[in-house]
Design a protein around this motif. Structure first.
Motif, short mmCIF file in Angstrom:
data_model
loop_
_atom_site.label_atom_id
_atom_site.label_comp_id
_atom_site.label_asym_id
_atom_site.label_seq_id
_atom_site.Cartn_x
_atom_site.Cartn_y
_atom_site.Cartn_z
N ASP A 1 15.58 22.46 -28.13
CA ASP A 1 14.10 22.70 -27.62
C ASP A 1 13.46 24.26 -28.43
N ALA A 2 14.92 25.13 -28.34
CA ALA A 2 14.24 26.20 -29.03
C ALA A 2 14.07 26.45 -30.01
N ARG A 3 15.06 25.49 -30.89
CA ARG A 3 15.63 25.40 -32.42
C ARG A 3 14.62 24.18 -33.15
N HIS A 4 14.05 23.30 -32.24
CA HIS A 4 13.44 22.19 -32.92
C HIS A 4 12.44 22.39 -32.85
N ARG A 5 11.64 23.05 -32.05
CA ARG A 5 10.32 22.79 -31.26
C ARG A 5 10.06 21.86 -30.65
N THR A 6 10.61 21.21 -30.09
CA THR A 6 10.73 19.72 -29.43
C THR A 6 10.16 20.28 -27.90
N GLY A 7 10.17 18.91 -27.04
CA GLY A 7 9.46 19.02 -24.85
C GLY A 7 10.74 18.48 -24.34
N LEU B 1 21.29 22.42 -18.56
CA LEU B 1 19.85 22.07 -18.82
C LEU B 1 19.78 23.48 -19.77
N ALA B 2 21.04 24.29 -20.44
CA ALA B 2 21.86 24.71 -21.30
C ALA B 2 20.91 24.09 -22.49
N PRO B 3 21.96 23.06 -23.23
CA PRO B 3 21.86 22.66 -24.10
C PRO B 3 20.27 21.67 -24.52
N VAL B 4 19.36 21.56 -23.40
CA VAL B 4 17.99 21.01 -23.75
C VAL B 4 17.52 22.39 -23.88
#
Length: 361
Positions: A294-300, A287-290
């Protein structure tokens, strides 16, 4: 995610409360005014005739006064104002020294502050009250020490550090000869099943062993909304039954309903029995890599992962719920697989992600 349970403290379990004093009978004290603050813990009794005894209060005292220093309503209100800052348990007023009844201004000010007021009859010395409080505190301390001693044995047996044979003598002393027992467990309070029982506290849990009087689950009067229970067990099977009851208690506390062995054979039951150490790799490696991506690229990606798990890996249902194209979902799945080495479209991969998501909560 399961966490280490806090130690049971006197604030959590069997303590002396203002409501207990009213039901003593001897020495007699009577509630006057509103029934407020009755659940406050009584730590000690302090007789005083100072108008401002606050420098000598540390919280939790039953403040006992004869009223000598407060001859009018203003003084009575000042007295209440001084003691309320220290969070006392209640105020006790001796009748027959200055007034034959508790002054209304004192009652009103105390009740407004959430404090109960107790009247002390003329024939009851303050010393009797303070002695009774001290006696009750000593009794509670002795009972708690005994429960902790028994609980330590429970914990050793539960963890496999001692044979269940070590419980034979205390069980026979408490229950007599019984063919089987139930084990009950609850978090953050002391179980009092009544009748024959052996009760211990350990690691934030209260555990009670009681005679099994029928096949199957214990009767409803032994179960509360936060109680977990084991199936009937013999002496040689107590280690497993202890583990079963404690795990069921964790489920019961989360769901607000009693839980037993059958409830452990569920998804929630499985997650509840995994230790923080067992959950950590799922959380940290899957989970942590995902989350970080998300935090770095503002993805979902995390939201997509959650929806895919909810819809059993259906890309179409996930796309419809997220209001995106199916190809967008597939691209996100590819990114998740690149980050973690697992795909949520694969049954085993999805199971691992479900554990990782459960470890986050």
């Amino acid at each position: 995610m399961p966490t280490a349970d806090p130690r049971l403290t006197s604030a959590d379990v069997d303590v002396l409360r203002v409501s207990d004093l009213i039901h003593w009978g001897q020495p007699r004290v009577d509630l006057v005014g509103e029934p407020v603050g009755l659940d406050r813990t009584v730590r000690w009794g302090l007789p005083t005739d100072l108008l401002d005894p606050s420098p000598y209060l540390r919280g939790g005292e039953l403040v006992l006064t004869s009223g000598i220093s407060m001859r009018d309503a203003a003084a009575q209100r000042a007295f209440v104002a001084s003691v309320r800052r220290t969070r006392p348990a209640a105020i006790g007023y001796a009748l027959g020294v200055v007034e034959s009844t508790v002054p209304p201004a004192l009652i009103e000010a105390a009740n407004e502050a959430g404090l109960a007021v107790l009247s002390v009859p003329p024939d009851v010395p303050f010393l009797e009250i303070t002695r009774r409080i001290a006696h009750e505190q000593q009794r509670h301390d002795a009972e708690e020490l005994a429960r902790e001693s028994v609980g330590a044995i429970f914990d050793m047996v539960r963890r496999g550090h001692a044979s269940s044979i070590v419980l034979r003598e205390p069980l026979e002393g408490a229950l007599g000869e019984v063919p089987g027992v139930w084990i009950l467990a609850a978090r953050g309070r002391v179980l009092r099943p009544g009748g024959r029982s052996l009760v211990g506290t350990t690691g934030g849990h209260s555990i009670a062993i009681v005679p099994a009087t029928q096949p199957g689950p214990p009767p409803a009067d032994l179960l509360g909304d936060d109680v977990g229970w084991s199936g009937p067990a013999e002496l040689g099977a107590l280690a497993g039954a202890l583990r079963e009851a404690v795990a069921a208690a964790s489920l019961a506390s989360r769901h607000g309903a009693p839980r037993g062995p059958r409830d452990l054979a569920t998804w929630d039951g499985l997650i509840e029995r995994l230790t923080p150490e067992q959950l950590a790799p799922f959380r940290d490696r899957l989970l942590a890599p995902v989350v970080d991506y998300d935090a770095r690229h503002r993805t979902g990606l995390v939201e997509t992962l959650e929806r895919l798990c909810h819809h059993d890996g259906s890309v179409q249902s996930t796309a419809e719920e997220l209001f995106v194209h199916v190809n967008t979902v597939r691209k996100r799945v590819g990114r998740i697989e690149a980050l973690t080495g697992m795909s949520p479209l694969d049954t085993r991969g999805r199971a691992a992600f479900l554990v990782a998501l459960a470890a986050r909560s």
